[in-house]
Design a protein around this motif. Structure first.
Motif, short mmCIF file in Angstrom:
data_model
loop_
_atom_site.label_atom_id
_atom_site.label_comp_id
_atom_site.label_asym_id
_atom_site.label_seq_id
_atom_site.Cartn_x
_atom_site.Cartn_y
_atom_site.Cartn_z
N SER A 1 56.43 62.05 80.66
CA SER A 1 56.87 60.99 81.57
C SER A 1 57.11 61.58 82.94
O SER A 1 57.40 62.77 83.09
N PHE A 2 57.00 60.74 83.94
CA PHE A 2 57.18 61.17 85.32
C PHE A 2 58.65 61.51 85.55
O PHE A 2 59.55 60.77 85.14
N GLY A 3 58.91 62.62 86.24
CA GLY A 3 60.27 63.04 86.54
C GLY A 3 60.68 62.70 87.94
O GLY A 3 61.33 61.68 88.19
N VAL A 4 60.28 63.52 88.90
CA VAL A 4 60.74 63.36 90.27
C VAL A 4 59.74 64.01 91.22
O VAL A 4 59.03 64.94 90.84
N VAL A 5 59.67 63.53 92.44
CA VAL A 5 58.93 64.20 93.52
C VAL A 5 59.92 65.12 94.22
O VAL A 5 61.02 64.69 94.57
N ALA A 6 59.56 66.37 94.39
CA ALA A 6 60.42 67.34 95.06
C ALA A 6 59.77 67.80 96.36
O ALA A 6 58.59 68.15 96.37
N LEU A 7 60.53 67.79 97.43
CA LEU A 7 60.05 68.23 98.73
C LEU A 7 60.68 69.58 99.07
O LEU A 7 61.90 69.74 98.98
N ASP A 8 59.85 70.53 99.45
CA ASP A 8 60.36 71.81 99.95
C ASP A 8 60.98 71.60 101.32
O ASP A 8 60.51 70.77 102.11
N CYS A 9 62.01 72.38 101.63
CA CYS A 9 62.66 72.25 102.92
C CYS A 9 63.60 73.44 103.14
O CYS A 9 63.91 74.16 102.20
N PRO A 10 64.07 73.63 104.38
CA PRO A 10 64.99 74.73 104.62
C PRO A 10 66.44 74.39 104.25
O PRO A 10 67.23 75.28 103.96
N ASP A 11 66.82 73.10 104.25
CA ASP A 11 68.20 72.69 104.00
C ASP A 11 68.20 71.44 103.11
O ASP A 11 68.13 70.32 103.62
N PRO A 12 68.28 71.62 101.79
CA PRO A 12 68.22 70.48 100.87
C PRO A 12 69.32 69.44 101.10
O PRO A 12 69.06 68.24 100.99
N HIS A 13 70.53 69.88 101.44
CA HIS A 13 71.62 68.92 101.67
C HIS A 13 71.30 68.02 102.86
O HIS A 13 71.50 66.81 102.79
N ALA A 14 70.82 68.61 103.94
CA ALA A 14 70.53 67.83 105.13
C ALA A 14 69.40 66.83 104.88
O ALA A 14 69.51 65.65 105.26
#
Length: 123
Positions: free
Chosen positions: A5-18
């Protein structure tokens, strides 16, 4: 029925919280940090979620162009009557308009604060 089943789309970034905060505000979802801050999710209705992953030496995609390819983009649906207000909202939150619809297309292209392209599309 599939075993997968599909989980999640994850985006790479320098600051995950922001970046999670940006998308949580855009979508009206909530930020969920269940770990050490290197992986942060925003949770929405019906189990929908987006994830943000810290990457050392992050390089944003280049749009348009393929020197650093975008590889994916996100589309968000907006009613025609709300498009200008939605644009003001995402820009105030830190997005950058990079392609206006100019009355010809049914979408506008933006870069999020980490440089990922996304579109506001007419519903």
């Amino acid at each position: 029925m599939s075993l997968i089943s599909f989980g999640v789309v994850a985006l790479d970034c320098p600051d995950p919280h922001a970046l999670a905060g940006f998308y949580a505000e855009v979508l009206g979802w909530r930020v969920e940090d269940k770990g050490d801050g290197d992986w942060v999710e925003v949770a929405g209705p019906n189990g929908r979620a987006l994830a943000f992953q810290r990457v050392a030496d992050y390089r944003p995609p280049q749009w348009p162009g393929q020197d650093a390819p975008q590889q994916l983009h996100l589309d968000f649906d907006v009613a025609r009557a709300d498009l200008d207000e939605a644009e003001r909202t995402v820009v105030v939150l830190g997005a950058k308009l990079v392609q206006h619809d100019e009355g010809v297309r049914d979408f506008r292209v933006y870069l999020d604060p980490a440089g990922h392209p996304f579109c506001l599309c007419l519903r």
